[in-house]
Enzyme design. Sequence first.
Site, PDB file in Angstrom:
ATOM      1  N   HIS A 189       0.936  -1.107   0.064  1.00 32.86           N
ATOM      2  CA  HIS A 189      -0.039   0.059   0.031  1.00 32.86           C
ATOM      3  C   HIS A 189       0.899   1.060   0.173  1.00 32.86           C
ATOM      4  O   HIS A 189       1.668   1.323   0.803  1.00 32.86           O
ATOM      5  CB  HIS A 189      -0.962   0.081   1.233  1.00 32.86           C
ATOM      6  CG  HIS A 189      -1.889  -1.159   1.167  1.00 32.86           C
ATOM      7  ND1 HIS A 189      -2.589  -1.732   2.222  1.00 32.86           N
ATOM      8  CD2 HIS A 189      -2.665  -1.196  -0.055  1.00 32.86           C
ATOM      9  CE1 HIS A 189      -3.344  -2.428   1.592  1.00 32.86           C
ATOM     10  NE2 HIS A 189      -3.561  -2.292   0.376  1.00 32.86           N
ATOM     11  N   GLU A 192       1.862   3.417   2.976  1.00 31.40           N
ATOM     12  CA  GLU A 192       2.374   2.772   4.114  1.00 31.40           C
ATOM     13  C   GLU A 192       3.865   2.860   4.026  1.00 31.40           C
ATOM     14  O   GLU A 192       4.590   1.754   4.232  1.00 31.40           O
ATOM     15  CB  GLU A 192       1.709   1.467   4.328  1.00 31.40           C
ATOM     16  CG  GLU A 192       0.294   1.499   4.549  1.00 31.40           C
ATOM     17  CD  GLU A 192      -0.605   0.324   4.380  1.00 31.40           C
ATOM     18  OE1 GLU A 192      -0.203  -0.778   4.415  1.00 31.40           O
ATOM     19  OE2 GLU A 192      -1.814   0.532   4.305  1.00 31.40           O
ATOM     20  N   HIS A 316       2.536  -4.136   6.530  1.00 32.89           N
ATOM     21  CA  HIS A 316       1.726  -2.788   6.158  1.00 32.89           C
ATOM     22  C   HIS A 316       1.635  -2.010   7.502  1.00 32.89           C
ATOM     23  O   HIS A 316       2.555  -2.293   8.549  1.00 32.89           O
ATOM     24  CB  HIS A 316       0.130  -3.465   5.930  1.00 32.89           C
ATOM     25  CG  HIS A 316       0.001  -4.335   4.731  1.00 32.89           C
ATOM     26  ND1 HIS A 316      -0.816  -3.606   3.875  1.00 32.89           N
ATOM     27  CD2 HIS A 316       0.570  -5.279   4.430  1.00 32.89           C
ATOM     28  CE1 HIS A 316      -0.807  -4.573   2.794  1.00 32.89           C
ATOM     29  NE2 HIS A 316       0.007  -5.560   3.221  1.00 32.89           N
ATOM     30  N   GLU A 386       0.577  -5.148  10.858  1.00 32.75           N
ATOM     31  CA  GLU A 386       0.306  -3.787  10.581  1.00 32.75           C
ATOM     32  C   GLU A 386       1.031  -3.204  11.725  1.00 32.75           C
ATOM     33  O   GLU A 386       0.826  -3.333  12.922  1.00 32.75           O
ATOM     34  CB  GLU A 386      -1.157  -3.914  11.213  1.00 32.75           C
ATOM     35  CG  GLU A 386      -2.264  -4.359  10.013  1.00 32.75           C
ATOM     36  CD  GLU A 386      -2.403  -3.639   8.871  1.00 32.75           C
ATOM     37  OE1 GLU A 386      -1.897  -2.590   8.709  1.00 32.75           O
ATOM     38  OE2 GLU A 386      -3.285  -4.164   8.085  1.00 32.75           O
TER      39      GLU A 386
HETATM   40  O1  0X9 Z   1      -7.061  -4.452   4.323  1.00 30.66           O
HETATM   41  C1  0X9 Z   1      -5.581  -4.700   4.174  1.00 30.66           C
HETATM   42  O2  0X9 Z   1      -5.272  -4.785   3.048  1.00 30.66           O
HETATM   43  C2  0X9 Z   1      -4.712  -4.911   5.309  1.00 30.66           C
HETATM   44  N1  0X9 Z   1      -4.848  -3.722   6.281  1.00 30.66           N
HETATM   45  S1  0X9 Z   1      -4.614  -2.265   5.631  1.00 30.66           S
HETATM   46  O3  0X9 Z   1      -4.963  -1.438   6.427  1.00 30.66           O
HETATM   47  N2  0X9 Z   1      -2.832  -2.103   5.771  1.00 30.66           N
HETATM   48  O4  0X9 Z   1      -4.938  -2.042   4.347  1.00 30.66           O
HETATM   49  C3  0X9 Z   1      -5.009  -6.024   6.254  1.00 30.66           C
HETATM   50  C4  0X9 Z   1      -5.036  -7.335   5.374  1.00 30.66           C
HETATM   51  C5  0X9 Z   1      -5.523  -8.582   6.162  1.00 30.66           C
HETATM   52  N3  0X9 Z   1      -6.904  -8.898   5.876  1.00 30.66           N
HETATM   53  C6  0X9 Z   1      -7.996  -8.778   6.802  1.00 30.66           C
HETATM   54  N4  0X9 Z   1      -7.870  -8.064   7.815  1.00 30.66           N
HETATM   55  N5  0X9 Z   1      -8.821  -9.292   6.224  1.00 30.66           N
HETATM   56 ZN    ZN Z   2      -1.676  -1.698   4.008  1.00 29.79          ZN
END
Ligand code: 0X9
Ligand code: ZN
Length: 425
Positions: A189, A192, A316, A386
Amino acid sequence: MKKTLYAFLLFALASSAAAGSFEQLRDGLELPSAPVPFLEAEASAQYLQGDSRYWVTVMAGDKYDRTGLLEAGLDIVEIGKDTVSGFIEKTEMEQLAAKGFIVKSRQAIQEYAKKHLKDFPAADAVYHNYQETLDELKGLAAANPGETSLFSIGRTIEGRDIWCLRINPAEKGETPSARPAAFFMGNHHAREHLSNEVALALAAHLLARKAEPEIKKYLETLDIYIAPLTNPDGAEYDIQTGKYRWHRKNTRVNADKTIGVDLNRNYDSLWCQAGSSHYPSADTYCGPYAFSEPETQAVRNFVEARKNLKTLMSYHSYSSLLLYPWAGKAVPVENGKDRKVFEAMAKGMTAFTGYKPEQSSDLYVATGDTTDWAYAARGIFSFTTELEGTTFYPGAAMIEKAAAKNIKAAVYLLSVTDDPYKLAQ
Ligand code: 0X9
Ligand code: ZN
């Protein structure tokens, strides 16, 4: 007035160090060779003109509400007890009420930026942009020719290379290895940026301590790959004007002229079935089909060509979490032995970071992410970290803090990469 002048002088001083960071060509347009001067937050939000996203807080009590909101186009950034907050396109926001969601508050991204931009980004010159990331990797490779190889795993939509540093004194270049392998990635991302820094710091740490017994044994037995900048186009786009854009996706120009596909929704694992959006304008846009993007194709090809990969970490930000599959379905990993390994590894790593270990889908269900695909397709024990913080732009001081604990967690990951199943006994 005085304050403005002082801010400008500070900026001028700091930007001489940052100059060069923003000299990028995109879509044939020549961009300013230095950041647009930061004067005051009031004036600074103007560069987001034309960005029709809103920062909203919406009532959401559980992971199912959160998954539904992702599908409605909300890019969830923060999760509270009964609410979530994040970015959403105006048109998609206007449909939330009809879909049964209660919007508690909303502000245009320009308003949000006024409150959240401080002395940025001149003060963040220490973060590595694309060229600086490459220079750092080249420097590490040049200083450690016996232990490293540097190669590109593929090109982005704008033609940038996705660089990968291999740490393995016995096997060089892209030659396959029978040694158990670990793959660390950052910056899927765009905004990030801290995730690029942590991956870079890990590479530097392993090489600086290559003679120390604890690290030496991993260099002697494992095949280690670090690709800190998986979405370099997006990361550059995010800083291109000299001020942050809160950009998440890559920079594909979609059919409707909106920019970007969410790379962490573009992998081929239950692609676009839940927690991702078919709207090209949404920040969680899954793309026209699985692996439509050159960046995810590069990761896929890299992983598929390396049968020795046992562990994978995708960095991330933010929220201080350590997530493991499944992300795309609200059930635990079916294989009991694997589940035990995932849980044990998560526990092992979070003992160093203090982050919360959790199955990804407990946060929200989202299909098409890196870790689900790598585990489903190749049985690789794959995790999403994260990183800590309360903003995508946590400033220079956060790098050392986040890197220190995540390096320890990464070394733990290496310690079980030889045979993750030893944790299931
Ligand atoms: O949403 C995402 O892609 C990830 N979080 S972010 O804030 N960096 O965008 C998390 C990916 C892990 N997957 C789930 N939580 N389902
Ligand atoms: Zn992310």
